[in-house]
Design an enzyme around this catalytic site. Structure first.
Site, PDB file in Angstrom:
ATOM      1  N   LYS A 186      -9.502   2.760  -2.873  1.00 32.19           N
ATOM      2  CA  LYS A 186      -9.876   2.204  -1.573  1.00 32.19           C
ATOM      3  C   LYS A 186     -11.220   2.772  -1.117  1.00 32.19           C
ATOM      4  O   LYS A 186     -11.418   3.985  -1.047  1.00 32.19           O
ATOM      5  CB  LYS A 186      -8.771   2.547  -0.564  1.00 32.19           C
ATOM      6  CG  LYS A 186      -8.948   1.953   0.824  1.00 32.19           C
ATOM      7  CD  LYS A 186      -7.705   2.280   1.651  1.00 32.19           C
ATOM      8  CE  LYS A 186      -7.766   1.722   3.058  1.00 32.19           C
ATOM      9  NZ  LYS A 186      -6.506   1.987   3.794  1.00 32.19           N
ATOM     10  N   GLU A 202       0.829  -1.193   0.000  1.00 30.90           N
ATOM     11  CA  GLU A 202       0.000   0.000   0.000  1.00 30.90           C
ATOM     12  C   GLU A 202       0.876   1.261   0.000  1.00 30.90           C
ATOM     13  O   GLU A 202       1.860   1.341   0.742  1.00 30.90           O
ATOM     14  CB  GLU A 202      -0.900  -0.001   1.244  1.00 30.90           C
ATOM     15  CG  GLU A 202      -1.872   1.167   1.301  1.00 30.90           C
ATOM     16  CD  GLU A 202      -2.717   1.178   2.570  1.00 30.90           C
ATOM     17  OE1 GLU A 202      -3.753   1.853   2.573  1.00 30.90           O
ATOM     18  OE2 GLU A 202      -2.338   0.503   3.557  1.00 30.90           O
ATOM     19  N   CYS A 227      -5.995  -2.750   2.295  1.00 35.17           N
ATOM     20  CA  CYS A 227      -5.787  -2.620   3.734  1.00 35.17           C
ATOM     21  C   CYS A 227      -7.089  -2.680   4.526  1.00 35.17           C
ATOM     22  O   CYS A 227      -7.697  -3.734   4.652  1.00 35.17           O
ATOM     23  CB  CYS A 227      -4.985  -1.348   4.027  1.00 35.17           C
ATOM     24  SG  CYS A 227      -4.247  -1.327   5.694  1.00 35.17           S
TER      25      CYS A 227
END
Length: 280
Positions: free
Chosen positions: A118, A44, A155
């Site tokens: 995300k 990430e 994540c």
């Protein structure tokens, strides 16, 4: 999709500056390719520190356009040079003030295939991400690549089962989950969530975490990058909890049909009963 896909994950320690971090990642991709990897995913926000440990507009300077920025173009060149699919998570600026935590997906011939932004953005101590990122607006895309259909979930997303399932329904066979997560906060979940997602959705999951303690805070990123198969078992060992590592594993795609024939979770879903799940 190939019967066996050789796939790679890269975990790294922050080098101290963007240029050397990018070079370290280019070298890691070359290492993966030299071992026969056909697809590789970086961690990430791969070219920077995990700056979300603090709230400081200085770190807006790490943004780039995707796909028209220099790092995406470089990754396209690297992918084409090595004939490898590349998933490159970056800090994207769509326009001033519209900033996203994004992963670019690049095919083995260097073609930019698209991006995932995300969706789930945390705001807790040491992970002040709402200061830096808008929630994603790309949905849950699946990309047709030289190694087959792949997805990305970034994540904090991993705590939300809905996106995992959306990727499976869209046909993903491998889902990459690049992360920056720390020892004190989440290590007890690290070997639970991604294997459970692989089982529930009957695909492979590549779980990536950076390593080291960075100057911006005391988050201890514990690595332990791994692949989980659709039975929830690790494919080989997890990576070191302290050192840079390129994890290369052979993923047997035949196992997907075997597991889906055994459990048939997609057959037995009851979407007609799920309406309350999407009510605010």
């Amino acid at each position: 999709m190939n019967e066996v896909v050789r796939a790679a994950l890269v975990q790294q320690r922050w080098t101290g500056d963007k240029d050397s971090m990018i070079q370290a990642s280019v070298d890691a991709i070359a290492s993966a390719a030299s071992q026969g990897a056909q697809v590789v995913c970086l961690q990430e926000l791969f070219y920077g520190p995990y700056f979300c440990q603090v709230q400081d507009t200085e770190y807006y300077s790490y943004t780039e356009a995707v796909p028209d920025g220099p790092t995406t173009r470089l990754m396209q060149e690297v992918a084409e040079r090595h004939g490898i699919v590349v998933v490159a998570p970056m800090y994207e600026q769509e326009q001033p003030g519209l900033l996203y935590n994004t992963a670019a997906v690049i095919d083995a011939d260097g073609t930019y295939l698209g991006k995932y932004r995300k969706n789930h953005i945390p705001q807790v101590k040491g992970f002040w991400e709402k200061f830096y990122f808008r929630p994603g607006n790309t949905g849950y895309p699946v990309f047709d690549t030289a190694v087959g259909r792949i997805g990305v979930y970034i994540c904090y997303d991993r705590h939300f089962p809905e996106g995992w399932r959306a990727l499976g329904l869209a046909g993903a066979k491998i889902v990459f989950n690049p992360s920056a997560t720390s020892r004190g906060l989440s290590q007890y979940l690290w070997r639970l969530e991604q294997p459970a997602a692989a089982v529930a959705n009957e695909y492979y999951v590549g779980a990536i975490n950076r390593v080291g303690v960075e100057p911006l805070g005391d988050n201890d990123f514990y690595g332990q990058t791994y692949f989980a198969d659709p039975r929830g078992q690790l494919v080989g060992d997890a990576a070191s909890d302290t050192d840079d590592e390129v994890v290369v594993r052979d993923l047997d795609m035949g196992k997907l049909a075997e597991v889906r024939n055994l459990w048939a979770f997609y057959r037995d879903r009851r979407p007609d009963s799920y309406d309350p799940l999407v009510k605010p």
